[in-house]
Structures are given as C-alpha cells and as structure tokens.
Design a protein around this motif. Structure first.
Motif, mmCIF file in Angstrom:
data_model
loop_
_atom_site.group_PDB
_atom_site.id
_atom_site.type_symbol
_atom_site.label_atom_id
_atom_site.label_comp_id
_atom_site.label_asym_id
_atom_site.label_seq_id
_atom_site.Cartn_x
_atom_site.Cartn_y
_atom_site.Cartn_z
ATOM 1 N N ASP A 1 2.384 6.319 -12.637
ATOM 2 C CA ASP A 1 1.389 5.887 -13.626
ATOM 3 C C ASP A 1 0.463 7.078 -13.872
ATOM 4 O O ASP A 1 -0.394 7.397 -13.045
ATOM 5 N N LEU A 2 0.648 7.754 -14.994
ATOM 6 C CA LEU A 2 -0.094 8.988 -15.265
ATOM 7 C C LEU A 2 -1.597 8.756 -15.292
ATOM 8 O O LEU A 2 -2.373 9.581 -14.782
ATOM 9 N N GLN A 3 -2.016 7.642 -15.881
ATOM 10 C CA GLN A 3 -3.455 7.389 -16.003
ATOM 11 C C GLN A 3 -4.089 7.165 -14.636
ATOM 12 O O GLN A 3 -5.118 7.768 -14.309
ATOM 13 N N ARG A 4 -3.458 6.338 -13.805
ATOM 14 C CA ARG A 4 -4.031 6.044 -12.486
ATOM 15 C C ARG A 4 -4.023 7.281 -11.598
ATOM 16 O O ARG A 4 -5.023 7.593 -10.949
ATOM 17 N N THR A 5 -2.897 8.000 -11.575
ATOM 18 C CA THR A 5 -2.818 9.203 -10.750
ATOM 19 C C THR A 5 -3.803 10.260 -11.243
ATOM 20 O O THR A 5 -4.433 10.950 -10.436
ATOM 21 N N GLY A 6 -3.931 10.396 -12.555
ATOM 22 C CA GLY A 6 -4.878 11.358 -13.100
ATOM 23 C C GLY A 6 -6.308 11.053 -12.688
ATOM 24 O O GLY A 6 -7.073 11.971 -12.355
ATOM 25 N N TRP B 1 0.826 -1.207 0.000
ATOM 26 C CA TRP B 1 0.000 0.000 0.000
ATOM 27 C C TRP B 1 0.861 1.258 0.000
ATOM 28 O O TRP B 1 0.553 2.240 -0.690
ATOM 29 N N LYS B 2 1.944 1.247 0.776
ATOM 30 C CA LYS B 2 2.834 2.408 0.808
ATOM 31 C C LYS B 2 3.463 2.653 -0.558
ATOM 32 O O LYS B 2 3.578 3.800 -1.004
ATOM 33 N N GLU B 3 3.863 1.581 -1.222
ATOM 34 C CA GLU B 3 4.454 1.722 -2.553
ATOM 35 C C GLU B 3 3.432 2.288 -3.537
ATOM 36 O O GLU B 3 3.770 3.116 -4.392
ATOM 37 N N GLN B 4 2.180 1.863 -3.422
ATOM 38 C CA GLN B 4 1.139 2.383 -4.307
ATOM 39 C C GLN B 4 0.886 3.865 -4.069
ATOM 40 O O GLN B 4 0.687 4.632 -5.020
ATOM 41 N N VAL B 5 0.900 4.281 -2.793
ATOM 42 C CA VAL B 5 0.700 5.696 -2.474
ATOM 43 C C VAL B 5 1.838 6.546 -3.038
ATOM 44 O O VAL B 5 1.618 7.615 -3.621
ATOM 45 N N VAL B 6 3.076 6.057 -2.873
ATOM 46 C CA VAL B 6 4.230 6.773 -3.415
ATOM 47 C C VAL B 6 4.133 6.885 -4.931
ATOM 48 O O VAL B 6 4.406 7.945 -5.521
ATOM 49 N N ASP B 7 3.745 5.792 -5.582
ATOM 50 C CA ASP B 7 3.598 5.817 -7.045
ATOM 51 C C ASP B 7 2.529 6.815 -7.476
ATOM 52 O O ASP B 7 2.678 7.487 -8.504
ATOM 53 N N LEU B 8 1.459 6.920 -6.688
ATOM 54 C CA LEU B 8 0.401 7.877 -7.017
ATOM 55 C C LEU B 8 0.897 9.312 -6.888
ATOM 56 O O LEU B 8 0.700 10.138 -7.785
ATOM 57 N N LEU B 9 1.564 9.613 -5.774
ATOM 58 C CA LEU B 9 1.985 10.988 -5.517
ATOM 59 C C LEU B 9 3.089 11.443 -6.461
ATOM 60 O O LEU B 9 3.196 12.633 -6.774
ATOM 61 N N ALA C 1 -10.738 12.607 -9.719
ATOM 62 C CA ALA C 1 -11.941 12.223 -8.978
ATOM 63 C C ALA C 1 -11.980 12.893 -7.610
ATOM 64 O O ALA C 1 -13.031 13.373 -7.172
ATOM 65 N N SER C 2 -10.832 12.949 -6.933
ATOM 66 C CA SER C 2 -10.788 13.589 -5.612
ATOM 67 C C SER C 2 -11.071 15.080 -5.715
ATOM 68 O O SER C 2 -11.827 15.645 -4.905
#
Length: 214
Positions: A35-40, A23-31, A45-46
């Motif tokens: 992954d431009l599509q997932r973060t976008g 989960w921590k790795e996913q949060v770091v990848d988002l911030l 949405a937020s």
C-alpha cells in the motif's frame, strides 16, 4: 474442571495467535510497499522524526509533535462544534468512534512477546559468553574483527545516523531484493564461498583450531 479451563483459554490463545499473524502481515505489507500511501506515511513520518531528533533534543521533538497533533484535533473539534451549532444537528463528539474503540493491549499478546524477547536475550547472553571466553578461537577472532570495524563506523557515524540509514535500508532492501533476487543470491553465493575459503585457510594455519563440520 480442567477440561472447562482449557476450553475457556483456547479462544483467547487462538485470538492472540490471529492478532500476531495479522500484525506480521501488516509489517510485511509495509516493508514491501503493498500500500503505497500507508507505507509512504509511515516511512516519511519515521524519517522526519529521526531527522528532527538529529537537529533538536528528544524533549523538543516530542513537544512539537504533541503541539502539532493537539492543534489539529482542537481545531477540528471546535470546527465541528460550530458547524453543529449552526446546523442545529446532534452528531455528537467528532472523535466518538475513536474514543469508544478499545485500544488496550491484551495480556496474551504481552506474554507472547515477553517470552520471545526473553528467549532472544538469553540466546544473546550465551553467545556473548561463548565469544568472550573463546570457546571457539575462530569465532572469537571474527567477533574481534567485527568490533574493530565498528570502531571505524562509530568514528564516521553516530547512532542516530545509523538509525536513519537502517530505516532507509529497511524500507528499500526488501523491494530491491524482490526485484533482483536471482542476481543477489548468485553474487551472495560467490562472496560467501570466497569468505569460507579464506576462513578455512586461516583456520588451518591456527594451532588448535578445528574446522567446523557443516
């Protein structure tokens, strides 16, 4: 018996640790927009949700989001049902993969985050007690100045506006810092040194205030 119990608990603890790390790795990848599509999608949405809350009540926003989601899922369910009837196929429920997927939260994960949250809460309570009871005069004065500044911030922005600004900053600051880390660290060091010098002079003039040893 004790050894067996410990050996039985080891896999669950290891799995919980792996889940937290994942989960921590996913949060770091988002911030960091790995992954431009997932973060976008998450950022958009937020931001849309917070902007909607600034216009409509939370009940209306939840209702509209639920209706929009139901419209998509019901329409897709009916479409797949008609398609299966025409093609005489037996593909089954279109969302079967998601219905069969385990989405439960493990008790180990809940316990882990509960212990972490409790430790942070206790730390905040102790720090507030130290500040309000003036254990250190300079720290209490800093806190008073900070609260005074917040009165002006509260007069200019409401809580929802601050959340929107915080969301934008959360998704933009890591990328900016990653690209300009050397310059930011340099100027931060200069500003921090100036603040320490000013606080040291003020602290030296306050009777009974002892400078902190670093």
């Amino acid at each position: 018996m004790t050894m067996d119990a410990n050996s039985d608990n080891t896999p669950s603890v290891t799995t919980s640790g792996m889940e937290i790390k994942h989960w921590k790795e996913q949060v770091v990848d988002l911030l960091y927009w790995r992954d431009l599509q997932r973060t976008g999608v998450v950022f958009g949405a937020s931001l849309l949700l917070l902007l909607s809350l600034s216009v409509c009540s939370i009940i209306s926003v939840i209702s509209y989001v639920a209706l929009a989601l139901l419209s998509v899922t019901i329409s897709f369910r009916i479409y797949k049902g008609i398609l299966q009837a025409v093609q005489k196929s037996e593909d089954g429920h279109p969302f079967k993969m998601y219905l069969d997927k385990d989405i439960g939260i493990s008790s180990e994960l809940v316990q882990k985050y509960s212990d972490t949250a409790l430790a942070h809460i206790n730390c905040v309570i102790k720090e507030l007690r130290r500040l309000f009871l003036v254990e250190d005069l300079v720290d209490s004065l800093k806190f008073a100045v900070f609260m005074w500044i917040l009165t002006y911030v509260g007069a200019l922005f409401n809580g929802l506006t601050l959340l929107i600004m915080g969301l934008i900053g959360t998704f933009s600051w890591p990328v900016i810092y990653e690209k300009h880390q050397a310059q930011i660290d340099h100027y931060y060091g200069l500003v921090n040194k100036q603040i320490k010098d000013v606080m040291g002079k003020i602290q030296a003039k306050i009777p009974g205030a002892k400078p902190k040893t670093e």
